[in-house]
Design an enzyme around this catalytic site. Structure first.
Site, PDB file in Angstrom:
ATOM      1  N   ARG A  46     112.281  17.139 -37.112  1.00 21.47           N
ATOM      2  CA  ARG A  46     112.485  18.051 -36.325  1.00 21.47           C
ATOM      3  C   ARG A  46     113.576  17.696 -35.185  1.00 21.47           C
ATOM      4  O   ARG A  46     113.773  16.448 -35.285  1.00 21.47           O
ATOM      5  CB  ARG A  46     111.142  18.775 -35.337  1.00 21.47           C
ATOM      6  CG  ARG A  46     110.042  18.117 -35.143  1.00 21.47           C
ATOM      7  CD  ARG A  46     110.526  16.827 -33.983  1.00 21.47           C
ATOM      8  NE  ARG A  46     110.756  17.526 -32.791  1.00 21.47           N
ATOM      9  CZ  ARG A  46     111.702  16.683 -32.038  1.00 21.47           C
ATOM     10  NH1 ARG A  46     111.893  15.403 -32.110  1.00 21.47           N
ATOM     11  NH2 ARG A  46     112.173  17.301 -30.748  1.00 21.47           N
ATOM     12  N   GLY A  47     113.985  18.595 -34.230  1.00 15.37           N
ATOM     13  CA  GLY A  47     115.298  18.333 -33.362  1.00 15.37           C
ATOM     14  C   GLY A  47     116.492  18.790 -34.036  1.00 15.37           C
ATOM     15  O   GLY A  47     116.430  18.536 -35.541  1.00 15.37           O
ATOM     16  N   ALA A  48     117.286  19.644 -33.562  1.00  8.78           N
ATOM     17  CA  ALA A  48     118.309  20.223 -33.986  1.00  8.78           C
ATOM     18  C   ALA A  48     119.396  19.293 -35.086  1.00  8.78           C
ATOM     19  O   ALA A  48     119.599  19.481 -36.248  1.00  8.78           O
ATOM     20  CB  ALA A  48     119.138  20.916 -33.080  1.00  8.78           C
ATOM     21  N   ARG A  88     114.245  26.659 -41.332  1.00 10.18           N
ATOM     22  CA  ARG A  88     114.054  26.857 -39.783  1.00 10.18           C
ATOM     23  C   ARG A  88     115.403  27.828 -39.159  1.00 10.18           C
ATOM     24  O   ARG A  88     116.385  27.427 -39.610  1.00 10.18           O
ATOM     25  CB  ARG A  88     113.788  25.755 -39.000  1.00 10.18           C
ATOM     26  CG  ARG A  88     112.355  25.025 -39.252  1.00 10.18           C
ATOM     27  CD  ARG A  88     112.225  24.042 -38.243  1.00 10.18           C
ATOM     28  NE  ARG A  88     111.545  24.549 -37.007  1.00 10.18           N
ATOM     29  CZ  ARG A  88     111.456  23.858 -35.806  1.00 10.18           C
ATOM     30  NH1 ARG A  88     111.620  22.517 -35.770  1.00 10.18           N
ATOM     31  NH2 ARG A  88     110.992  24.406 -34.702  1.00 10.18           N
ATOM     32  N   GLN A 195     105.685  17.858 -27.812  1.00  6.79           N
ATOM     33  CA  GLN A 195     106.900  16.965 -28.299  1.00  6.79           C
ATOM     34  C   GLN A 195     107.395  15.964 -27.135  1.00  6.79           C
ATOM     35  O   GLN A 195     107.659  14.985 -27.113  1.00  6.79           O
ATOM     36  CB  GLN A 195     108.374  17.717 -28.610  1.00  6.79           C
ATOM     37  CG  GLN A 195     107.950  18.223 -30.043  1.00  6.79           C
ATOM     38  CD  GLN A 195     107.803  19.772 -29.811  1.00  6.79           C
ATOM     39  OE1 GLN A 195     106.903  20.192 -29.076  1.00  6.79           O
ATOM     40  NE2 GLN A 195     108.336  20.626 -30.830  1.00  6.79           N
ATOM     41  N   ASP A 236     119.236  23.818 -29.360  1.00 11.44           N
ATOM     42  CA  ASP A 236     119.321  24.053 -30.777  1.00 11.44           C
ATOM     43  C   ASP A 236     120.449  25.066 -31.243  1.00 11.44           C
ATOM     44  O   ASP A 236     120.952  25.013 -32.431  1.00 11.44           O
ATOM     45  CB  ASP A 236     117.988  24.936 -31.197  1.00 11.44           C
ATOM     46  CG  ASP A 236     116.876  23.962 -30.883  1.00 11.44           C
ATOM     47  OD1 ASP A 236     116.400  23.511 -29.934  1.00 11.44           O
ATOM     48  OD2 ASP A 236     116.432  23.347 -32.105  1.00 11.44           O
ATOM     49  N   ASN A 246     116.970  26.737 -26.726  1.00  7.97           N
ATOM     50  CA  ASN A 246     116.274  25.217 -26.912  1.00  7.97           C
ATOM     51  C   ASN A 246     114.789  25.667 -26.709  1.00  7.97           C
ATOM     52  O   ASN A 246     114.359  26.765 -26.706  1.00  7.97           O
ATOM     53  CB  ASN A 246     116.614  24.392 -25.564  1.00  7.97           C
ATOM     54  CG  ASN A 246     116.268  23.043 -25.927  1.00  7.97           C
ATOM     55  OD1 ASN A 246     116.605  22.293 -26.773  1.00  7.97           O
ATOM     56  ND2 ASN A 246     115.609  22.570 -24.786  1.00  7.97           N
ATOM     57  N   LYS A 247     114.056  24.399 -26.696  1.00  6.34           N
ATOM     58  CA  LYS A 247     112.617  24.508 -26.889  1.00  6.34           C
ATOM     59  C   LYS A 247     112.077  25.636 -26.003  1.00  6.34           C
ATOM     60  O   LYS A 247     112.325  25.593 -24.646  1.00  6.34           O
ATOM     61  CB  LYS A 247     111.920  23.326 -26.448  1.00  6.34           C
ATOM     62  CG  LYS A 247     110.285  23.003 -26.705  1.00  6.34           C
ATOM     63  CD  LYS A 247     109.841  23.762 -27.948  1.00  6.34           C
ATOM     64  CE  LYS A 247     110.222  23.164 -29.198  1.00  6.34           C
ATOM     65  NZ  LYS A 247     109.886  24.041 -30.392  1.00  6.34           N
TER      66      LYS A 247
HETATM   67  O1  MRU Z   1     110.754  22.500 -32.413  1.00  5.64           O
HETATM   68  P1  MRU Z   1     111.687  21.358 -32.148  1.00  5.64           P
HETATM   69  O2  MRU Z   1     111.037  20.022 -31.992  1.00  5.64           O
HETATM   70  O3  MRU Z   1     112.543  21.076 -33.350  1.00  5.64           O
HETATM   71  O4  MRU Z   1     112.523  21.585 -30.894  1.00  5.64           O
HETATM   72  C1  MRU Z   1     113.344  20.567 -30.677  1.00  5.64           C
HETATM   73  C2  MRU Z   1     114.027  21.040 -29.408  1.00  5.64           C
HETATM   74  O5  MRU Z   1     114.031  22.118 -28.770  1.00  5.64           O
HETATM   75  C3  MRU Z   1     115.276  20.191 -29.008  1.00  5.64           C
HETATM   76  O6  MRU Z   1     115.385  20.123 -27.544  1.00  5.64           O
HETATM   77  C4  MRU Z   1     116.742  20.423 -29.575  1.00  5.64           C
HETATM   78  O7  MRU Z   1     116.353  20.420 -30.971  1.00  5.64           O
HETATM   79  C5  MRU Z   1     117.681  19.374 -28.986  1.00  5.64           C
HETATM   80  S1  MRU Z   1     117.252  17.826 -30.183  1.00  5.64           S
HETATM   81  C6  MRU Z   1     118.638  16.877 -29.640  1.00  5.64           C
END
Ligand code: MRU
Length: 348
Positions: A46-48, A88, A195, A236, A246-247
């Site tokens: 996970r993470g963009a 996603r 996270q 994201d 973002n999250k």
């Molecule tokens: O749902 P996730 O854990 O994939 O969400 C991740 C985030 O929101 C991060 O802040 C974002 O992807 C930036 S990662 C460098």
């Protein structure tokens, strides 16, 4: 320190299973595009930026067993690309990486099917290597904004685990540490999947950066008490006007930062900017299952059948963002000017 969440060798994508951290360090192997899609959906990875890198390899895996004519391989390539892009919806890096691998394959005119497969793998590797370089540049630019000894807050995990290994928001802290400047961090636990607690607190602890874990609900009090000097989070998807997804919870933190006159920064590579959409209103927001809220980590914490809403991301309006920390430098307001410059350099 670096925390690479994936590794590719012998036609297998190995993913550090982030659902199991910090309790266990286990790797999951993917051999097909479909397995990569599942791993992205279930948030093994996970993470963009990390899901972009994984999807790049996923597209190669989708065509690597193909034998036959070039035209049929290109058809298969389109099919697998569509599949991966749907894994996603919010992080634009996913579609960006898939499109980039696809474009590279399509650009290889009059090559055999085998040569096209090699080109796909080369492009996926290139995306991973580039991501590492970009994250280190983000860290360097971001570190210049800090004075030694400051305490920052971050939300979710924009660390090594969310990228090819060095992070975006956390890259700033890693760079400060490497430059010998003290920094300490508040990490929000980040409901519902934690996270911040499971991943950010783990990375920073391993790196020996002082970190304090807090519930999101403490942020206002911490800010009023003067304990937070800056906020740095990842992204994201960033629209052309600077509105940033973002999250979930990021928007609330940005509002609080504004109310307490604390600079709120977004750290992200230029691949996270989506110049095809004019504002954050057009960013698709992923909704995830009720169970993440009602029985997260296998323990029921709400009555059965309760109605829930579980958006995984929110959008922070650009007016609340003090600056974007990118690999190309720090972009300050007015974003109508600075993001235009970034757009032009992305296009060239
Ligand atoms: O749902 P996730 O854990 O994939 O969400 C991740 C985030 O929101 C991060 O802040 C974002 O992807 C930036 S990662 C460098």
């Amino acid at each position: 320190m670096a925390f690479p969440p994936l590794d590719f060798s012998k036609d297998r994508l190995k993913l550090l299973d982030q659902r199991k951290l910090p309790g266990a360090v286990e790797w999951l192997e993917c051999r097909t595009a479909e397995e990569v899609v599942q791993a992205i959906r279930q948030m093994v990875v996970r993470g963009a930026p990390a899901i972009g890198v994984a999807a790049g390899y996923g597209l190669y895996l989708g065509i690597q067993n193909f034998e036959g004519r070039r035209e049929d391989l290109l058809k298969l390539l389109e099919e697998k690309a569509a599949l991966l892009k749907e894994a996603r919806p919010t992080a634009v890096n996913l579609a960006w990486a898939v499109e980039r691998v696809k474009k590279r394959v399509l650009s290889e005119k009059s090559r055999s099917a085998d040569e096209l497969k090699i080109a796909a793998l080369q492009e996926a590797e290139k995306i991973r290597e580039e991501d590492d370089r970009l994250c280190r540049a983000i860290g360097k630019h971001g570190a210049r904004l800090f004075k030694a000894g400051e305490t920052a807050l971050t939300h979710c995990n924009a660390g090594g685990l969310a990228t090819s290994g060095y992070g975006t928001a956390l890259a700033v802290f890693y760079t400060l540490q490497e430059e010998g400047k003290a920094v300490s961090v508040y990490a929000t636990e980040t409901r519902p999947l934690l996270q911040g607690a499971r991943l950010t607190a783990w990375e920073l602890t391993q790196s020996r950066i002082p970190v304090t874990l807090v519930c999101e609900s403490s942020v206002a009090s911490l800010m009023r008490a003067g304990k937070i000097k800056r906020v740095v989070v990842g992204a994201d998807r960033i629209a052309a006007n600077g509105d940033t997804a973002n999250k979930i919870g990021t928007y609330g933190i940005a509002l609080l930062a504004k109310a307490h006159q604390i600079p709120f920064y977004i750290a992200a590579p230029s691949s996270t900017f989506d110049f095809s959409i004019s504002s954050g209103k057009k960013i698709p927001i992923e909704n995830r299952s009720s169970e993440e809220i009602t029985e997260g980590f296998g323990k029921r914490t709400a009555p059965a059948g309760i109605r829930t809403e579980n958006p995984a991301f929110d959008v922070t309006p650009h007016k609340l963002i003090a600056a974007f920390i990118t690999e190309k430098g720090v972009l300050n307001p007015p974003y109508s000017k600075s993001l235009k410059v970034l757009r032009l350099s992305n296009d060239s």
